[in-house]
Write a protein that holds these residues in place. Structure first.
Motif, PDB file in Angstrom:
ATOM      1  N   UNK A 207       0.991  -1.066  -0.022  1.00 18.12           N
ATOM      2  CA  UNK A 207      -0.137   0.097   0.203  1.00 18.12           C
ATOM      3  C   UNK A 207       0.849   1.309   0.013  1.00 18.12           C
ATOM      4  N   UNK A 208       2.086   1.120   0.612  1.00 19.59           N
ATOM      5  CA  UNK A 208       3.031   2.205   0.548  1.00 19.59           C
ATOM      6  C   UNK A 208       3.597   2.459  -0.619  1.00 19.59           C
ATOM      7  N   UNK A 209       3.890   1.460  -1.215  1.00 23.04           N
ATOM      8  CA  UNK A 209       4.515   1.699  -2.791  1.00 23.04           C
ATOM      9  C   UNK A 209       3.265   2.059  -3.644  1.00 23.04           C
ATOM     10  N   UNK A 210       2.053   1.679  -3.620  1.00 28.49           N
ATOM     11  CA  UNK A 210       1.243   2.157  -4.511  1.00 28.49           C
ATOM     12  C   UNK A 210       0.842   3.541  -4.185  1.00 28.49           C
ATOM     13  N   UNK A 211       0.650   4.252  -2.967  1.00 26.70           N
ATOM     14  CA  UNK A 211       0.503   5.660  -2.735  1.00 26.70           C
ATOM     15  C   UNK A 211       1.866   6.377  -3.192  1.00 26.70           C
ATOM     16  N   UNK A 212       2.889   5.917  -3.174  1.00 25.66           N
ATOM     17  CA  UNK A 212       4.049   6.657  -3.631  1.00 25.66           C
ATOM     18  C   UNK A 212       3.980   6.794  -5.159  1.00 25.66           C
ATOM     19  N   UNK A 213       3.489   5.600  -5.860  1.00 28.19           N
ATOM     20  CA  UNK A 213       3.698   5.483  -7.415  1.00 28.19           C
ATOM     21  C   UNK A 213       2.695   6.515  -7.841  1.00 28.19           C
ATOM     22  N   UNK A 214       1.578   6.799  -6.883  1.00 27.62           N
ATOM     23  CA  UNK A 214       0.316   7.720  -7.338  1.00 27.62           C
ATOM     24  C   UNK A 214       0.938   9.210  -6.881  1.00 27.62           C
ATOM     25  N   UNK A 215       2.053   9.301  -6.311  1.00 30.38           N
ATOM     26  CA  UNK A 215       2.549  10.799  -5.804  1.00 30.38           C
ATOM     27  C   UNK A 215       3.350  11.390  -6.885  1.00 30.38           C
ATOM     28  N   UNK A 217       4.991  13.770  -6.769  1.00 32.34           N
ATOM     29  CA  UNK A 217       6.023  14.267  -6.369  1.00 32.34           C
ATOM     30  C   UNK A 217       7.495  13.221  -6.298  1.00 32.34           C
ATOM     31  N   UNK A 218       6.859  12.177  -6.491  1.00 26.21           N
ATOM     32  CA  UNK A 218       7.848  10.793  -6.572  1.00 26.21           C
ATOM     33  C   UNK A 218       8.071  10.458  -7.941  1.00 26.21           C
ATOM     34  N   UNK A 219       7.576  11.173  -9.000  1.00 26.53           N
ATOM     35  CA  UNK A 219       7.740  10.825 -10.386  1.00 26.53           C
ATOM     36  C   UNK A 219       9.226  10.590 -10.884  1.00 26.53           C
ATOM     37  N   UNK A 220      10.112  11.191  -9.950  1.00 26.14           N
ATOM     38  CA  UNK A 220      11.631  11.085 -10.371  1.00 26.14           C
ATOM     39  C   UNK A 220      12.234   9.968  -9.741  1.00 26.14           C
ATOM     40  N   UNK A 256      -1.755   1.290 -15.336  1.00 29.47           N
ATOM     41  CA  UNK A 256      -3.293   1.415 -15.307  1.00 29.47           C
ATOM     42  C   UNK A 256      -3.616   2.889 -14.630  1.00 29.47           C
ATOM     43  N   UNK A 257      -2.884   3.132 -13.457  1.00 29.49           N
ATOM     44  CA  UNK A 257      -3.301   4.217 -12.554  1.00 29.49           C
ATOM     45  C   UNK A 257      -3.017   5.614 -13.673  1.00 29.49           C
ATOM     46  N   UNK A 258      -2.097   5.635 -14.373  1.00 30.41           N
ATOM     47  CA  UNK A 258      -1.774   7.033 -14.713  1.00 30.41           C
ATOM     48  C   UNK A 258      -2.701   7.245 -16.081  1.00 30.41           C
ATOM     49  N   UNK A 259      -3.444   6.067 -16.596  1.00 34.80           N
ATOM     50  CA  UNK A 259      -4.349   6.427 -17.582  1.00 34.80           C
ATOM     51  C   UNK A 259      -5.604   6.654 -17.305  1.00 34.80           C
ATOM     52  N   UNK A 260      -5.923   6.666 -15.808  1.00 39.53           N
ATOM     53  CA  UNK A 260      -7.080   6.928 -15.224  1.00 39.53           C
ATOM     54  C   UNK A 260      -7.182   8.380 -15.162  1.00 39.53           C
TER      55      UNK A 260
END
Length: 260
Positions: A207-215, A217-220, A256-260
């Motif tokens: 869940x921590x990974x998923x939240x950071x992937x959607x953040x 600010x963490x795209x880098x 899949x999250x990026x396409x939403x």
């Protein structure tokens, strides 16, 4: 049992007359059959034991039982090698090459055995207590109210203190935070959440990974950098665990999250 038979085959029957060579061949065939039985039985027992490790550790990278599988396979190869050599070269002792092969396998076994970490960091009697509780029909170890109180306390600690970020987190260290015995914490996780310790902890990491992937600010950060930041310490373990829990790979989730 294998090695005594091998030496009996190689040292005793080789001294007999050639008319008794069929006895040597028969003995070595029995060795091969026994070796096959040994490796199959051992593999089954190891797979059962692997499940027990997840009752104590939140990661299995350093304490998995692959090394034992390698040792078993090595001994199996050694047994087959010597047995087949004895059948093909009944009247000859093991030559230099054969002895070198045997020594390499023996050193490989010793090296892998010595470098391994302890699997269970709990007293033996506590280990059996936890395993027996998880294997048997769930018996009430604490009252329902106490169970609910411990569940609430555990959830609070996991949310606020986030001990799952420590890749070395074990049942013992988490039990210290909750201030309960390890076997009692195991009961709370098993009965209260219907999960083992490994799954319980790694769900938080995922869940921590998923939240950071959607953040944004963490795209880098790369996916693995995020995984390490979330408590994972192995690419293989991370990918396997993430897919087991989410039914998709981290890359698939991010896409899949990026396409939403």
């Amino acid at each position: 049992m294998l090695l005594p038979l091998l030496f009996l085959s190689g040292l005793i029957f080789k001294q007999l007359d050639t008319e008794y060579n069929y006895i040597t061949i028969l003995l070595n065939i029995l060795i091969i059959i026994q070796a096959i039985y040994f490796i199959i039985t051992s593999y089954i027992r190891i797979q059962r034991h692997k499940k027990k490790i997840e009752l104590f550790a939140s990661k299995t990278t350093d304490i998995n039982l692959n090394w034992i599988e390698y040792i078993i396979i090595s001994l199996f190869i050694l047994s087959l090698f010597i047995a087949i050599y004895n059948i093909l070269f009944v009247d000859q002792d093991l030559n230099l090459i054969a002895n070198i092969v045997s020594l390499i396998i023996i050193f490989f076994v010793g090296f892998n055995a010595l470098k391994q970490k302890e699997i269970f960091l709990i007293r033996k009697n506590k280990t059996h207590l936890i395993i027996n509780e998880n294997n048997s029909t769930k018996r009430k170890l604490i009252s329902d109210q106490h169970l609910e109180d411990l569940k609430t306390k555990l959830l609070h600690i996991m949310t606020v203190q986030q001990p799952f970020l420590d890749p070395e987190l074990t049942l013992v260290s988490l039990a210290d935070l909750v201030n309960v015995p390890p076997h009692q914490l195991s009961y709370v996780i098993n009965s209260g959440f219907n999960e083992n310790f490994f799954l319980f902890v790694n769900k938080y990491r995922v869940e921590k990974v998923k939240s950071l992937l959607l953040n944004k600010d963490k795209n880098h950060l790369t996916i693995m950098a995020i995984a390490f930041e979330s408590g994972f310490n192995s690419k293989t373990s991370f990918n396997t665990t993430f897919k087991k829990i989410c039914s998709q790979t981290p890359s698939e989730f991010k896409k899949s999250s990026s396409s939403l």
